[in-house]
Design a protein around this motif. Structure first.
Motif, PDB file in Angstrom:
ATOM      1  N   PRO A  39       0.816  -1.215   0.000  1.00  0.00           N
ATOM      2  CA  PRO A  39       0.000   0.000   0.000  1.00  0.00           C
ATOM      3  C   PRO A  39       0.853   1.271   0.000  1.00  0.00           C
ATOM      4  N   ARG A  40       0.422   2.270  -0.745  1.00  0.00           N
ATOM      5  CA  ARG A  40       1.070   3.572  -0.718  1.00  0.00           C
ATOM      6  C   ARG A  40       0.809   4.232   0.630  1.00  0.00           C
ATOM      7  N   TYR A  41       1.510   5.328   0.904  1.00  0.00           N
ATOM      8  CA  TYR A  41       1.437   5.913   2.244  1.00  0.00           C
ATOM      9  C   TYR A  41       0.011   6.311   2.611  1.00  0.00           C
ATOM     10  N   TYR A  42      -0.729   6.896   1.662  1.00  0.00           N
ATOM     11  CA  TYR A  42      -2.081   7.347   1.990  1.00  0.00           C
ATOM     12  C   TYR A  42      -3.043   6.165   2.107  1.00  0.00           C
ATOM     13  N   GLN A  43      -2.768   5.081   1.367  1.00  0.00           N
ATOM     14  CA  GLN A  43      -3.588   3.877   1.509  1.00  0.00           C
ATOM     15  C   GLN A  43      -3.360   3.244   2.877  1.00  0.00           C
ATOM     16  N   LEU A  44      -2.102   3.231   3.337  1.00  0.00           N
ATOM     17  CA  LEU A  44      -1.802   2.726   4.679  1.00  0.00           C
ATOM     18  C   LEU A  44      -2.597   3.487   5.726  1.00  0.00           C
ATOM     19  N   ILE A  45      -2.626   4.817   5.594  1.00  0.00           N
ATOM     20  CA  ILE A  45      -3.355   5.639   6.567  1.00  0.00           C
ATOM     21  C   ILE A  45      -4.838   5.310   6.520  1.00  0.00           C
ATOM     22  N   ALA A  46      -5.402   5.252   5.300  1.00  0.00           N
ATOM     23  CA  ALA A  46      -6.829   4.970   5.151  1.00  0.00           C
ATOM     24  C   ALA A  46      -7.182   3.606   5.747  1.00  0.00           C
ATOM     25  N   ILE A  47      -6.355   2.601   5.452  1.00  0.00           N
ATOM     26  CA  ILE A  47      -6.600   1.248   5.972  1.00  0.00           C
ATOM     27  C   ILE A  47      -6.520   1.235   7.495  1.00  0.00           C
ATOM     28  N   ASN A  48      -5.431   1.786   8.034  1.00  0.00           N
ATOM     29  CA  ASN A  48      -5.210   1.717   9.480  1.00  0.00           C
ATOM     30  C   ASN A  48      -6.234   2.525  10.268  1.00  0.00           C
ATOM     31  N   LYS A  49      -6.599   3.718   9.770  1.00  0.00           N
ATOM     32  CA  LYS A  49      -7.596   4.532  10.478  1.00  0.00           C
ATOM     33  C   LYS A  49      -8.955   3.840  10.479  1.00  0.00           C
ATOM     34  N   THR A  50      -9.282   3.187   9.364  1.00  0.00           N
ATOM     35  CA  THR A  50     -10.566   2.490   9.277  1.00  0.00           C
ATOM     36  C   THR A  50     -10.594   1.281  10.200  1.00  0.00           C
ATOM     37  N   ILE A  51      -9.524   0.481  10.164  1.00  0.00           N
ATOM     38  CA  ILE A  51      -9.451  -0.699  11.028  1.00  0.00           C
ATOM     39  C   ILE A  51      -9.561  -0.296  12.493  1.00  0.00           C
ATOM     40  N   GLU A  52      -8.836   0.743  12.878  1.00  0.00           N
ATOM     41  CA  GLU A  52      -8.856   1.161  14.279  1.00  0.00           C
ATOM     42  C   GLU A  52     -10.233   1.663  14.691  1.00  0.00           C
ATOM     43  N   ALA A  53     -10.875   2.440  13.826  1.00  0.00           N
ATOM     44  CA  ALA A  53     -12.209   2.959  14.144  1.00  0.00           C
ATOM     45  C   ALA A  53     -13.204   1.815  14.326  1.00  0.00           C
ATOM     46  N   ILE A  54     -13.108   0.793  13.470  1.00  0.00           N
ATOM     47  CA  ILE A  54     -14.001  -0.363  13.595  1.00  0.00           C
ATOM     48  C   ILE A  54     -13.694  -1.143  14.866  1.00  0.00           C
ATOM     49  N   ALA A  55     -12.403  -1.317  15.175  1.00  0.00           N
ATOM     50  CA  ALA A  55     -12.011  -2.021  16.407  1.00  0.00           C
ATOM     51  C   ALA A  55     -12.556  -1.315  17.637  1.00  0.00           C
TER      52      ALA A  55
END
Length: 541
Positions: free
Chosen positions: A166-182
């Protein structure tokens, strides 16, 4: 050894990397040197192009392969310990990481963004660099993650062993979404410009939630058949036999990953509402692609599906969130959890720049009124009134206007490259067919060489739709020009498209951005093609 005479790379090799190893960091999996952040904006000069300087961090440290946690900027020893800090802070801002270091080989200046004691910056000796577990525990505690949430957040993303990450902004989008769901958030909106990898980002989110067993049955909804099929054969392929496509009147409940058209699971007749064959709590995650369209409206059939499965976590994906008096994405999904704009994509060099070429036709500006008693080519009298853009190619067809547009497009291509992939958006299917005919006549020499030089690609035409893959495939020359109405306005990944022509009234900025997104995807030349020139994308409106 005179440290002052060492290069920056020597400082990294002899002092910084050994300090990381001594602190327990795994150099192979947790330390990425010369980490690329951007590709550098594409700069076009005539038919030639180059790139602006790209951004690259000297070190990015990862707690897990998918979780960046710190940035280190190195300088040679002629600089002070903190000379690289401002540069490092800029990279940390892009990656949204909390821990930032700069070093000249004598030690480290440590900038702690989440420091509680007010000591944001302090100096560390080379042997005082913190280990990965220490930094992660500080970061997890700051965000209030318990052990169960921590297990979800740290689940690895999918990797096929290739260099594609993942590119840097994709990493951010993925991680922020995963954390919010968690942490229990149920409605999330991701805004990412067309061509920046929304589907790949969605796949990684789904993969991590599925692998961690945080979500077990997942539904991916789209409104174009081509979007579902492309998703299954490309980004979602690793799901393999766990994945299925829902067809009308088919509700096989033995799978875990489901993809479907909205239209396949809704209808006015009760038996067509196949989604009701699933219990309301069957799915625990629903991802809605292109959610700026029907699902945003309160009374839409699409919204009905989302409300039926209201217990599921729901993620909306869009490049252009819709906000009007009657339709709102934010009203349903809440504010975007992350936004990566078209401007950012172009500035970072992940999207191609575009320029708008406006051509005004006299009849469009001043309108047209028939002479008294004038008849059309079928002998029917034309209503005596002023016709304008609202009428053209709908209630009134000016054949010379179609010929004029076809001529202007062909003239533009002759001045650039007649084999530049081109999409012409027309008012309707009939207009797209007339435009195809006019373009054939304007380019008779090339059409004689290959009849697929110009193709109408619309939802009603099987021959045209069969050529869509060839149109978007970078290695395929034909078709070159595609006339369409709505079919290709979203979701078509045409990396080599150079020219977008709008011969229709576009009164929505959302639709305009979606359409020009067909021409901002960047097809990176292969290593053997590095010397080829590349023109910027153009939009004729």
């Amino acid at each position: 050894m005179n440290k002052k005479q060492l290069s920056e790379r020597d400082i990294c090799t002899k002092f910084i990397t050994p300090a990381l190893e001594q602190a327990g960091w795994n150099i192979a999996t947790q330390v990425r040197e010369e980490f690329p952040l951007t590709k550098g904006r594409v700069i076009v000069r005539g038919k030639l192009h180059t790139r602006a300087r790209h951004k690259r961090a000297d070190y990015v440290l990862f707690y897990k392969p998918n979780i960046p946690i710190a940035v280190i900027e190195a300088k040679d020893n002629s600089h002070s310990l903190g000379d690289g800090m401002q540069q490092a802070l800029g990279y940390a801002e892009m990656l949204q990481v909390p821990f930032v270091f700069s070093s000249n080989g004598d030690g480290f200046l440590f900038h702690n963004k989440i420091a509680q004691d007010g000591a944001i910056e302090r100096e560390l000796a080379l042997d005082e660099f913190p280990d990965a577990a220490t930094l992660w525990s500080m970061w997890a505690a700051h965000r209030g993650l318990d052990s169960q949430q921590n297990a979800i957040v740290t689940q690895d993303y999918y990797s096929d062993g290739s260099d594609k990450t993942p590119r840097y902004y994709q990493l951010i989008a993925i991680n922020k979404t995963i954390e919010a769901i968690a942490q229990g958030q149920k409605r999330l909106l991701l805004v990412m410009a067309t061509g920046t990898g929304k589907t790949f980002t969605a796949f990684q989110i789904i993969w991590r939630l599925w692998k961690s067993k945080a979500r077990k049955r997942i539904l991916f909804l789209a409104d174009r058949n081509i979007l579902v099929d492309q998703t299954m054969t490309n980004d979602f392929k690793p799901f393999g036999s766990a994945m299925t496509k829902i067809q009308k009147r088919q509700a096989n409940k033995s799978y875990e990953i489901y993809l479907s058209l909205y239209q396949a699971v809704t209808g006015t007749e009760e038996e067509k509402n196949i989604y009701k064959q699933f219990s309301p709590d069957f799915f625990d995650l629903i991802v809605i692609d292109e959610c700026h369209r029907g699902s945003a409206a309160e009374n839409s059939a699409w919204r009905e599906i989302l409300e039926y499965f209201s217990s599921a976590t729901q993620i909306g994906l869009t490049a252009t969130p819709k906000e009007t008096k009657s339709v709102s994405n934010i009203d349903y999904f809440s504010d975007p959890i992350y936004t990566y704009s078209l401007k950012q994509g172009i500035d970072d060099g992940f999207l191609a720049p575009y320029r708008v070429v406006r051509i005004d036709i006299d009849r469009d500006l001043s309108g047209w009124r028939p002479d008294k008693g004038m008849t059309d080519k079928h002998g029917n009298e034309i209503e005596d009134r002023v016709y304008n853009q609202r009428d053209f190619d709908r209630s009134l067809v000016l054949e010379k206007r179609t010929q004029l547009v076809a001529g202007k497009v062909s003239e533009f291509l002759k001045q650039t490259n007649r084999f530049d992939k081109t999409i012409i958006f027309c008012e309707n299917i009939d207009h797209a067919e007339r435009m195809r005919q006019a373009l054939n006549n304007e380019n008779a020499d090339l059409v004689a060489q290959n009849s697929k030089y110009v193709m109408r690609i619309t939802g009603d035409n099987e021959e045209g739709k069969a050529e869509l893959d060839n149109f978007i495939f970078p290695e395929s020359t034909y078709p070159v020009i595609a006339t369409t109405s709505k079919l290709m306005s979203t979701g078509v990944d045409a990396q080599t498209c150079k020219l977008i022509v709008l011969d229709q009234r576009i009164q929505s900025m959302t639709e305009f951005k979606q359409i020009i997104g067909r021409g901002t995807r960047y097809n990176e030349p292969s290593k053997s093609d590095r010397g080829l020139s590349l023109a910027e994308s153009a939009v004729i409106a």
